[in-house]
Design an enzyme around this catalytic site. Structure first.
Site, PDB file in Angstrom:
ATOM      1  N   GLY A  79       4.128  -2.763  -1.234  1.00 31.17           N
ATOM      2  CA  GLY A  79       3.573  -3.439  -2.723  1.00 31.17           C
ATOM      3  C   GLY A  79       4.524  -5.027  -2.578  1.00 31.17           C
TER       4      GLY A  79
ATOM      5  CD  GLU B 236       4.068   4.251  -4.843  1.00 33.63           C
ATOM      6  OE1 GLU B 236       3.035   4.524  -5.206  1.00 33.63           O
ATOM      7  OE2 GLU B 236       4.173   3.209  -4.044  1.00 33.63           O
TER       8      GLU B 236
ATOM      9  CG  HIS C  96       2.458   7.500  -1.374  1.00 30.98           C
ATOM     10  ND1 HIS C  96       3.220   6.846  -2.416  1.00 30.98           N
ATOM     11  CD2 HIS C  96       1.157   6.736  -1.431  1.00 30.98           C
ATOM     12  CE1 HIS C  96       3.394   5.385  -2.162  1.00 30.98           C
ATOM     13  NE2 HIS C  96       2.218   5.835  -1.528  1.00 30.98           N
TER      14      HIS C  96
ATOM     15  CD  GLU D 104       1.958   5.307   2.741  1.00 32.33           C
ATOM     16  OE1 GLU D 104       0.435   3.904   2.806  1.00 32.33           O
ATOM     17  OE2 GLU D 104       2.105   6.194   1.484  1.00 32.33           O
TER      18      GLU D 104
ATOM     19  CG  ASN E 282      -2.365   5.692  -3.442  1.00 29.76           C
ATOM     20  OD1 ASN E 282      -2.337   5.858  -4.532  1.00 29.76           O
ATOM     21  ND2 ASN E 282      -1.537   5.744  -2.774  1.00 29.76           N
TER      22      ASN E 282
ATOM     23  CE  LYS F 242       0.649   2.442  -3.947  1.00 27.92           C
ATOM     24  NZ  LYS F 242       1.433   1.761  -2.799  1.00 27.92           N
TER      25      LYS F 242
ATOM     26  CB  SER G  50       1.844  -5.508   2.598  1.00 29.06           C
ATOM     27  OG  SER G  50       2.661  -5.141   1.620  1.00 29.06           O
TER      28      SER G  50
HETATM   29  P1  13P Z   1       0.609  -1.588  -0.826  1.00 31.71           P
HETATM   30  O1  13P Z   1      -0.568  -1.702  -0.644  1.00 31.71           O
HETATM   31  O2  13P Z   1       0.099  -1.875  -2.095  1.00 31.71           O
HETATM   32  O3  13P Z   1       1.412  -1.736   0.110  1.00 31.71           O
HETATM   33  O4  13P Z   1       0.635   0.480  -0.778  1.00 31.71           O
HETATM   34  C1  13P Z   1       0.933   0.914   0.333  1.00 31.71           C
HETATM   35  C2  13P Z   1       0.575   2.283  -0.320  1.00 31.71           C
HETATM   36  O5  13P Z   1       1.485   2.869  -0.608  1.00 31.71           O
HETATM   37  C3  13P Z   1      -0.693   2.810  -0.221  1.00 31.71           C
HETATM   38  O6  13P Z   1      -0.196   4.356  -0.508  1.00 31.71           O
END
Ligand code: 13P
Length: 251
Positions: free
Chosen positions: A174, A100, A98, A168, A9, A11, A213
């Site tokens: 992150g 976010e 997601h 997740e 992803n 983002k 992560s």
């Molecule tokens: P990270 O791997 O940067 O922690 O992000 C995970 C994520 O949100 C994948 O959609």
């Protein structure tokens, strides 16, 4: 047996002009040749790159997904992207819900469920993201939250729908904090049990990805868990060499 799926992803990162070099490096770094791959590889890219990424992915045997989608087919929804628009570009996967999107763009369990249903109805496979916050985990609410998030979606989908779940935990996204192999397995087993109640045997064919992560240094341990069928990788997927190492640790 479930075919593993390793998804990146991006983002809101990278530029369209960087897409060709990314694909070239990724393909050169992967050990398995396209015809012999035992895992599905997917990239969820920003909307402006979808068309180019889809062309490159087709050549290399990869899958491309949008990062979100609107549930309505068309209309006055400035800035949104519809399922027919994705299909018109040859894109038949999308992330939905997601954390976010839930946190910064006010997506709710209900809106996530409607998007998932609209996607399934159109033949676009949704990867529905669920997971608890740090506060919820500390209050031992992980299973309560997963149940609420998933039951809202399950109520909208046919039993045999083609979809993927990404667990997740928000506290692991992150942050460099990964769920331990056992914490992730426990959550995945709980999700599969919920799926079994709704979808019977179909639950055993459904893929449940872990996200939060994931790196090449922790991927192998996660991938050994019986209910972890792949990963949704954020930051580490931006580097094609590191993403290739993660993919290779599953194959
Ligand atoms: P990270 O791997 O940067 O922690 O992000 C995970 C994520 O949100 C994948 O959609």
């Amino acid at each position: 047996m479930r075919k593993p799926l390793i998804a990146g992803n991006w983002k809101m990162n990278l530029l369209c002009s960087q897409v060709p070099a990314y694909f070239q490096t990724l393909m050169q770094s992967l050990k398995g040749k396209p015809g012999q791959r035992t895992v599905d590889i997917l990239l969820a890219v920003p909307a402006p790159f979808l068309s180019l990424a889809r062309e490159m992915a087709e050549r290399d045997g990869l899958l491309i997904a949008a990062q979100t989608v609107h549930e309505k087919a068309e209309g006055a929804f400035t800035g949104e992207i519809s399922l027919p628009m994705l299909l018109d570009l040859g894109v038949s996967w999308t992330l939905v819900g997601h954390s976010e999107r839930r946190q910064y763009f006010n997506e709710t369990d209900r809106s996530v469920a409607l998007k998932a249903r609209a996607a399934v109805e159109r033949g676009v496979t949704p990867i529905v993201c669920v997971g608890e916050t740090k506060d919820e985990r500390e209050k031992s609410l992980t299973e309560t939250v997963l149940r609420r998030q998933l039951e809202t979606v399950l109520a909208e989908l046919p039993r045999d729908a083609d979809w993927v779940i990404a667990y997740e935990p928000v506290w692991a996204i992150g942050t460099g904090l990964t769920a331990s192999d056992q914490q992730a397995q426990d959550a995945h087993a709980f999700i599969r049990q919920l799926l079994r109640q709704h979808s019977g045997e179909h639950a055993d064919a459904m893929r449940i990805l872990y996200g939060g992560s994931v790196k090449s240094s922790n991927a192998a341990g996660l991938f050994k868990q019986p209910d972890i069928d792949g990963a949704l990788v954020g930051g580490a997927s931006l580097d094609p060499l590191e993403f290739a190492r993660i993919i290779d640790s599953m194959s």
